[in-house]
Write a protein that holds these residues in place. Structure first.
Motif, short mmCIF file in Angstrom:
data_model
loop_
_atom_site.label_atom_id
_atom_site.label_comp_id
_atom_site.label_asym_id
_atom_site.label_seq_id
_atom_site.Cartn_x
_atom_site.Cartn_y
_atom_site.Cartn_z
N UNK A 1 19.18 -15.42 -16.49
CA UNK A 1 19.70 -15.12 -15.17
C UNK A 1 20.77 -16.15 -14.83
N UNK A 2 21.83 -15.68 -14.15
CA UNK A 2 22.91 -16.56 -13.72
C UNK A 2 23.25 -16.20 -12.28
N UNK A 3 23.44 -17.21 -11.46
CA UNK A 3 23.85 -16.98 -10.08
C UNK A 3 25.19 -16.25 -10.06
N UNK A 4 25.30 -15.21 -9.24
CA UNK A 4 26.53 -14.40 -9.22
C UNK A 4 27.75 -15.21 -8.79
N UNK A 5 27.54 -16.33 -8.12
CA UNK A 5 28.65 -17.17 -7.69
C UNK A 5 29.10 -18.17 -8.74
N UNK A 6 28.41 -18.23 -9.87
CA UNK A 6 28.74 -19.18 -10.93
C UNK A 6 29.69 -18.51 -11.92
N UNK B 1 22.26 -6.61 -11.37
CA UNK B 1 22.37 -7.61 -10.31
C UNK B 1 21.05 -7.59 -9.56
N UNK B 2 20.45 -8.75 -9.40
CA UNK B 2 19.14 -8.86 -8.76
C UNK B 2 19.32 -9.55 -7.40
N UNK B 3 19.11 -8.81 -6.31
CA UNK B 3 19.27 -9.41 -4.98
C UNK B 3 18.19 -10.47 -4.71
N UNK B 4 18.59 -11.54 -4.05
CA UNK B 4 17.68 -12.60 -3.58
C UNK B 4 16.82 -13.19 -4.69
N UNK B 5 17.38 -13.34 -5.87
CA UNK B 5 16.64 -13.92 -7.01
C UNK B 5 16.37 -15.40 -6.78
N UNK B 6 17.38 -16.11 -6.26
CA UNK B 6 17.26 -17.55 -6.03
C UNK B 6 16.88 -17.83 -4.58
N UNK C 1 19.71 -21.23 -3.34
CA UNK C 1 21.14 -21.23 -3.60
C UNK C 1 21.83 -20.16 -2.76
N UNK C 2 23.09 -20.37 -2.55
CA UNK C 2 23.89 -19.40 -1.81
C UNK C 2 25.15 -19.13 -2.61
N UNK C 3 25.37 -17.92 -3.07
CA UNK C 3 24.61 -16.71 -2.79
C UNK C 3 23.29 -16.68 -3.56
N UNK D 1 21.44 -12.87 -8.43
CA UNK D 1 21.62 -13.26 -9.83
C UNK D 1 22.03 -12.05 -10.65
N UNK D 2 22.74 -12.34 -11.73
CA UNK D 2 22.97 -11.35 -12.77
C UNK D 2 21.94 -11.58 -13.86
N UNK D 3 21.41 -10.50 -14.39
CA UNK D 3 20.59 -10.56 -15.60
C UNK D 3 21.55 -10.25 -16.75
N UNK D 4 21.68 -11.19 -17.67
CA UNK D 4 22.55 -11.01 -18.82
C UNK D 4 21.70 -10.96 -20.09
N UNK D 5 22.16 -10.18 -21.07
CA UNK D 5 21.41 -10.03 -22.31
C UNK D 5 22.37 -9.89 -23.49
N UNK D 6 21.93 -10.47 -24.59
CA UNK D 6 22.67 -10.31 -25.86
C UNK D 6 21.68 -9.76 -26.88
N UNK D 7 21.97 -8.57 -27.38
CA UNK D 7 21.13 -7.97 -28.42
C UNK D 7 21.46 -8.62 -29.76
#
Length: 154
Positions: free
Chosen positions: A111-116, A133-138, A141-143, A146-152
């Motif tokens: 997971x990565x903060x969408x503002x990063x 995109x996952x609302x209110x994951x953190x 932090x503001x925002x 988070x984004x959930x990122x994956x590498x197969x």
């Protein structure tokens, strides 16, 4: 001075804790590092980047098994600002991908903060895909999203 990559061990988890306190202030509590220390090689793995006796970067990942398959979750990956853009983050990812292969892991995810923007760019340039995109994951932090990122890998 030479850069060294050192496997994460129970003896050097405290160095990872100190590094992460600088890179991710307030996000990881002492009990997290206690859990990591007790289960290195079974659930948690990682590496530290050292320059001399100084820890300048590191990665901690967790093995998640579900229905016989395995994925590695990147809990933390960071390099101190003066050492960024020297390929150390990519080398840490490469080492984790090799570790994932040893575990027969199908993917890496995090997971990565969408503002990063810097982190999102780093991972997408490393062939990770934004899955959702996952609302209110953190909470702290503001925002907070988070984004959930994956590498197969397979």
């Amino acid at each position: 001075m030479e850069i060294m990559f050192e496997p994460l061990t129970a003896q050097n988890v405290d160095q990872a804790r100190l590094l992460n306190a600088v890179l991710f202030p307030g996000l990881y509590q002492p009990r997290f590092y206690s859990e990591v220390s007790k289960s290195i090689g079974q659930v948690y793995d990682g590496f530290l980047v050292k320059q001399g006796s100084s820890t300048i970067g590191g990665i901690i990942c967790r093995s998640d098994r579900d229905n016989g398959s395995c994925r590695l979750y990147i809990v933390t990956l960071g390099v101190l600002a003066p050492y960024r853009r020297e390929g150390l983050g990519r080398q840490l990812l490469k080492r984790i991908e090799e570790l994932a292969s040893n575990h027969s892991a199908l993917s890496l995810y995090l997971h990565v903060n969408i503002g990063n923007d810097e982190a999102v760019s780093f991972y997408t340039n490393s062939l990770f895909q934004i899955k959702e995109r996952i609302p209110n994951y953190y909470r702290r932090t503001n925002p907070p999203d988070a984004f959930l990122l994956q590498k197969d890998l397979m």
